[in-house]
Design a protein around this motif. Structure first.
Motif, mmCIF file in Angstrom:
data_model
loop_
_atom_site.group_PDB
_atom_site.id
_atom_site.type_symbol
_atom_site.label_atom_id
_atom_site.label_comp_id
_atom_site.label_asym_id
_atom_site.label_seq_id
_atom_site.Cartn_x
_atom_site.Cartn_y
_atom_site.Cartn_z
ATOM 1 N N LEU A 84 0.870 -1.180 0.000
ATOM 2 C CA LEU A 84 0.000 0.000 0.000
ATOM 3 C C LEU A 84 0.901 1.223 0.000
ATOM 4 O O LEU A 84 1.741 1.374 0.896
ATOM 5 C CB LEU A 84 -0.888 -0.010 1.247
ATOM 6 N N ARG A 85 0.760 2.078 -1.010
ATOM 7 C CA ARG A 85 1.587 3.282 -1.126
ATOM 8 C C ARG A 85 0.720 4.504 -0.938
ATOM 9 O O ARG A 85 -0.378 4.585 -1.496
ATOM 10 C CB ARG A 85 2.255 3.321 -2.494
ATOM 11 N N ILE A 86 1.242 5.458 -0.181
ATOM 12 C CA ILE A 86 0.501 6.694 0.075
ATOM 13 C C ILE A 86 1.394 7.869 -0.280
ATOM 14 O O ILE A 86 2.540 7.952 0.182
ATOM 15 C CB ILE A 86 0.050 6.776 1.543
ATOM 16 N N GLY A 87 0.868 8.749 -1.105
ATOM 17 C CA GLY A 87 1.565 9.966 -1.484
ATOM 18 C C GLY A 87 0.756 11.179 -1.062
ATOM 19 O O GLY A 87 -0.463 11.207 -1.250
ATOM 20 N N VAL A 88 1.427 12.160 -0.469
ATOM 21 C CA VAL A 88 0.741 13.368 -0.002
ATOM 22 C C VAL A 88 1.422 14.601 -0.591
ATOM 23 O O VAL A 88 2.601 14.569 -0.923
ATOM 24 C CB VAL A 88 0.725 13.465 1.546
ATOM 25 N N ASP A 89 0.656 15.685 -0.727
ATOM 26 C CA ASP A 89 1.238 16.951 -1.162
ATOM 27 C C ASP A 89 2.301 17.395 -0.160
ATOM 28 O O ASP A 89 2.173 17.112 1.042
ATOM 29 C CB ASP A 89 0.156 18.035 -1.245
ATOM 30 N N PRO A 90 3.342 18.108 -0.612
ATOM 31 C CA PRO A 90 4.387 18.589 0.299
ATOM 32 C C PRO A 90 3.842 19.411 1.468
ATOM 33 O O PRO A 90 4.370 19.339 2.574
ATOM 34 C CB PRO A 90 5.274 19.448 -0.603
ATOM 35 N N GLU A 91 2.777 20.139 1.243
ATOM 36 C CA GLU A 91 2.150 20.941 2.302
ATOM 37 C C GLU A 91 1.683 20.057 3.461
ATOM 38 O O GLU A 91 1.778 20.438 4.628
ATOM 39 C CB GLU A 91 0.973 21.693 1.665
ATOM 40 N N LYS A 111 6.764 12.617 8.124
ATOM 41 C CA LYS A 111 7.000 13.920 7.502
ATOM 42 C C LYS A 111 7.549 13.714 6.096
ATOM 43 O O LYS A 111 8.391 14.450 5.627
ATOM 44 C CB LYS A 111 7.956 14.763 8.338
ATOM 45 N N LYS A 112 7.051 12.692 5.421
ATOM 46 C CA LYS A 112 7.482 12.345 4.070
ATOM 47 C C LYS A 112 6.317 12.545 3.108
ATOM 48 O O LYS A 112 5.156 12.394 3.502
ATOM 49 C CB LYS A 112 7.903 10.874 4.006
ATOM 50 N N THR A 113 6.635 12.823 1.846
ATOM 51 C CA THR A 113 5.572 12.957 0.848
ATOM 52 C C THR A 113 5.131 11.593 0.325
ATOM 53 O O THR A 113 4.094 11.486 -0.319
ATOM 54 C CB THR A 113 6.028 13.817 -0.350
ATOM 55 N N TYR A 114 5.899 10.553 0.627
ATOM 56 C CA TYR A 114 5.587 9.221 0.120
ATOM 57 C C TYR A 114 5.981 8.185 1.168
ATOM 58 O O TYR A 114 7.049 8.280 1.775
ATOM 59 C CB TYR A 114 6.375 8.970 -1.181
ATOM 60 N N TYR A 115 5.110 7.220 1.371
ATOM 61 C CA TYR A 115 5.436 6.135 2.289
ATOM 62 C C TYR A 115 4.772 4.871 1.763
ATOM 63 O O TYR A 115 3.633 4.908 1.285
ATOM 64 C CB TYR A 115 4.948 6.441 3.709
ATOM 65 N N SER A 116 5.478 3.752 1.859
ATOM 66 C CA SER A 116 4.873 2.494 1.434
ATOM 67 C C SER A 116 4.834 1.537 2.621
ATOM 68 O O SER A 116 5.779 1.455 3.402
ATOM 69 C CB SER A 116 5.633 1.886 0.262
ATOM 70 N N PHE A 117 3.716 0.867 2.713
ATOM 71 C CA PHE A 117 3.516 -0.138 3.744
ATOM 72 C C PHE A 117 3.666 -1.480 3.045
ATOM 73 O O PHE A 117 2.752 -1.943 2.368
ATOM 74 C CB PHE A 117 2.132 0.030 4.391
ATOM 75 N N GLN A 118 4.834 -2.109 3.185
ATOM 76 C CA GLN A 118 5.182 -3.328 2.470
ATOM 77 C C GLN A 118 4.402 -4.530 2.987
ATOM 78 O O GLN A 118 4.387 -4.797 4.182
ATOM 79 C CB GLN A 118 6.689 -3.618 2.620
ATOM 80 N N GLY A 119 3.776 -5.243 2.075
ATOM 81 C CA GLY A 119 3.138 -6.518 2.393
ATOM 82 C C GLY A 119 2.183 -6.476 3.561
ATOM 83 O O GLY A 119 2.049 -7.446 4.284
ATOM 84 N N VAL A 120 1.528 -5.380 3.753
ATOM 85 C CA VAL A 120 0.600 -5.240 4.873
ATOM 86 C C VAL A 120 -0.662 -6.044 4.577
ATOM 87 O O VAL A 120 -1.227 -5.938 3.492
ATOM 88 C CB VAL A 120 0.225 -3.748 5.082
ATOM 89 N N ASP A 121 -1.085 -6.856 5.519
ATOM 90 C CA ASP A 121 -2.341 -7.572 5.352
ATOM 91 C C ASP A 121 -3.407 -6.855 6.173
ATOM 92 O O ASP A 121 -3.674 -7.210 7.314
ATOM 93 C CB ASP A 121 -2.196 -9.034 5.760
ATOM 94 N N LEU A 122 -3.968 -5.845 5.574
ATOM 95 C CA LEU A 122 -4.978 -5.045 6.253
ATOM 96 C C LEU A 122 -6.252 -5.831 6.512
ATOM 97 O O LEU A 122 -7.049 -5.459 7.360
ATOM 98 C CB LEU A 122 -5.306 -3.804 5.418
ATOM 99 N N PHE A 123 -6.437 -6.892 5.745
ATOM 100 C CA PHE A 123 -7.676 -7.651 5.848
ATOM 101 C C PHE A 123 -7.496 -8.968 6.599
ATOM 102 O O PHE A 123 -8.249 -9.915 6.404
ATOM 103 C CB PHE A 123 -8.230 -7.916 4.441
ATOM 104 N N ALA A 124 -6.492 -9.053 7.471
ATOM 105 C CA ALA A 124 -6.255 -10.273 8.249
ATOM 106 C C ALA A 124 -7.428 -10.524 9.195
ATOM 107 O O ALA A 124 -8.079 -9.602 9.671
ATOM 108 C CB ALA A 124 -4.962 -10.138 9.042
ATOM 109 N N ASP A 125 -7.686 -11.803 9.462
ATOM 110 C CA ASP A 125 -8.725 -12.167 10.423
ATOM 111 C C ASP A 125 -8.363 -11.553 11.778
ATOM 112 O O ASP A 125 -7.206 -11.582 12.186
ATOM 113 C CB ASP A 125 -8.830 -13.686 10.570
ATOM 114 N N GLN A 126 -9.344 -11.015 12.454
ATOM 115 C CA GLN A 126 -9.128 -10.383 13.745
ATOM 116 C C GLN A 126 -9.844 -11.169 14.839
ATOM 117 O O GLN A 126 -11.072 -11.248 14.837
ATOM 118 C CB GLN A 126 -9.669 -8.939 13.733
#
Length: 164
Positions: A84-91, A111-126
């Motif tokens: 999952l990659r997230i990019g934000v405006d510099p502001e 405080k980065k304009t781009y961050y990646s969450f490697q191999g995140v299983d956001l939908f794992a059984d809880q």
């Protein structure tokens, strides 16, 4: 040229100038767009303006939490263990931002304009519950300073479980 023709031309010129002025006035009354956030999975991206934003002013934690709980219509499919990659405006990055899920902050402030969450299983059984088909995430612009409680904007996205 007669006096009548000059009067008509003057009226037309004044009318044209008035129309241009009115058009500029209408354009200046338009809201300035908010900074944008983009979520990318694989080769697919979705971008959105803020759900809550007050031109960079503090909206407070309570309003940020309320906004983070609003369901987004902008969505993207997420296969299991995909990055999952997230990019934000510099502001946004200048102030800082964090990832929230279901109205709760789940990461520290970046405080980065781009961050990646490697191999995140956001939908794992809880805890014995089946994996959700849809998950709502928020990018919350918040000040990174340790003593600050400043929240400036909320961007919401819908993640759909591609493996469900």
């Amino acid at each position: 040229m007669t006096t009548m023709q000059s009067a008509v031309r003057r009226r037309r010129a004044v009318a044209a100038a008035g129309a241009v002025s009115a058009g500029l006035l209408v354009l200046s009354a338009c809201d300035k767009p908010t900074p944008r956030v983009t979520v990318t999975v694989g080769s697919h991206s979705v971008s959105a303006e803020a759900k809550c934003y007050d031109d960079g002013k503090d909206i407070g934690r309570q309003e940020a939490t309320k906004c983070a709980l609003k369901k987004a219509s902008d969505g993207i499919e997420v296969p299991q263990s995909e990055t999952l990659r997230i990019g934000v405006d510099p502001e946004i990055a200048d102030t800082g931002w964090a990832l929230w899920i279901n109205g709760q902050q789940v990461t520290s402030v970046y405080k980065k304009t781009y961050y990646s969450f490697q191999g995140v299983d956001l939908f794992a059984d809880q805890q014995g519950q089946a994996a959700p088909k849809t998950l709502y995430i928020s990018i919350v612009q918040q000040n990174k300073a340790a003593q600050s409680n400043e929240f400036k904007g909320v961007w919401n996205f819908k993640l759909q479980n591609a493996d469900a």
